[in-house]
Design a protein around this motif. Structure first.
Motif: not given
Ligand code: HEC
Length: 252
Positions: A136-152
């Protein structure tokens, strides 16, 4: 000027208004006739009407059934199929019973993203309603890097590429960056103390200038992202004692 001439002028002037009056009148009334279209453009084009036939398909229907698994926009709540996935039940059951003081029903509503504040409970949900596994955390990391990391930013300090570029533009006085608000860092005490339900709500509904991500990110993925944000927060305040004895040598 003779009276006759003035008379004729008056009649002509009144008559000149008549065509406009007729046009205005006919435009406001329904007509059984086809409208006159000198240039047809896309006004009339071949199409299938609802419930009509189309011999091209084996079943003869012009209206095509939905492809299995298709989800309408805004309809991303976890389906029963996912809840009944054989890989989930036991862990889900553990979670469900840990979900005090809420009922199992409240748990399901939260899991399905129907609400982030469980019924009968004040405040935000404090337990991620999914088994928090490495997957779950790995999936979250992948999605986070796509959707959130560009800003955060990849580490969550609010220094993503978009944020850095916006700051540069603001510094150079560009109008287009005037209203830009810097993304919040996740590592302040305030954001760290936020319950998971509130983080989930931020992703789902956005907050002030941050847009909502409920259309792009499924409910499960939103919880996965929340789990990863929690992991990121922990990672920035980790102590050597947090690393199991057996793992420590790897990071010396
Ligand atoms: C387009 C840029 C952008 C993206 C992408 C983005 N955020 Fe944000 N986020 C912001 C901004 C800007 C703020 C601060 C908003 C404000 O204060 O007006 C913010 C604030 C936050 C906050 C603090 C909320 C609060 O109550 O103060 C959290 C938590 C957060 N974002 C999480 C996320 C997560 C998780 C994602 C990915 C799903 C994400 N953000 C994606 C721009 C973004």
């Amino acid at each position: 000027m003779s009276k006759t001439f003035l008379g004729i002028l008056l009649v002509v002037a009144v008559a000149a208004v008549v065509p406009f009056g007729m046009i205005a009148l006919s435009r406001s009334r329904p007509s059984p006739l086809r409208p006159v279209h000198p240039i047809l453009d896309m006004v009339r084009q071949p199409k299938f009407k609802p419930q009509s036939q189309n011999a091209m398909f084996a079943d003869g229907r012009a209206m095509r059934p939905l492809i299995p698994g298709v989800e309408a926009r805004g309809d991303l709540a976890v389906s029963n199929e996912v809840l009944n996935d054989p890989s989930f039940p036991r862990l889900i059951d553990d979670r469900r019973s840990a979900f005090v003081p809420n009922s199992a029903e409240a748990y399901d509503r939260v899991l399905q993203g129907v609400e982030t504040k469980a019924k009968g409970q004040k405040g935000w949900v404090e337990v991620i309603p999914l088994p928090v596994t490495a997957d779950l955390i790995e999936r979250g990391r992948e999605r986070f890097n796509i959707y959130c990391a560009p800003c955060h930013g990849l580490s969550g300090y609010g220094d993503g590429a978009v944020a850095r570029r916006a700051a540069e533009m603001q510094a150079s006085g560009a109008d287009t960056a005037a209203g830009w608000v810097a993304p919040t860092s996740y590592h302040s005490d305030e954001i760290r103390s936020r319950p998971v339900g509130r983080l989930y709500n931020t992703v789902t509904n956005g907050v002030r200038t941050m847009p909502a991500y409920d259309k792009q990110i499924s409910v499960l993925d939103r919880w996965a992202i929340v789990a990863y944000v929690k992991a990121l927060q922990r990672s920035q305040h980790a102590k050597p004692a947090d690393v199991p004895e057996t793992e420590r040598d790897k990071y010396r």
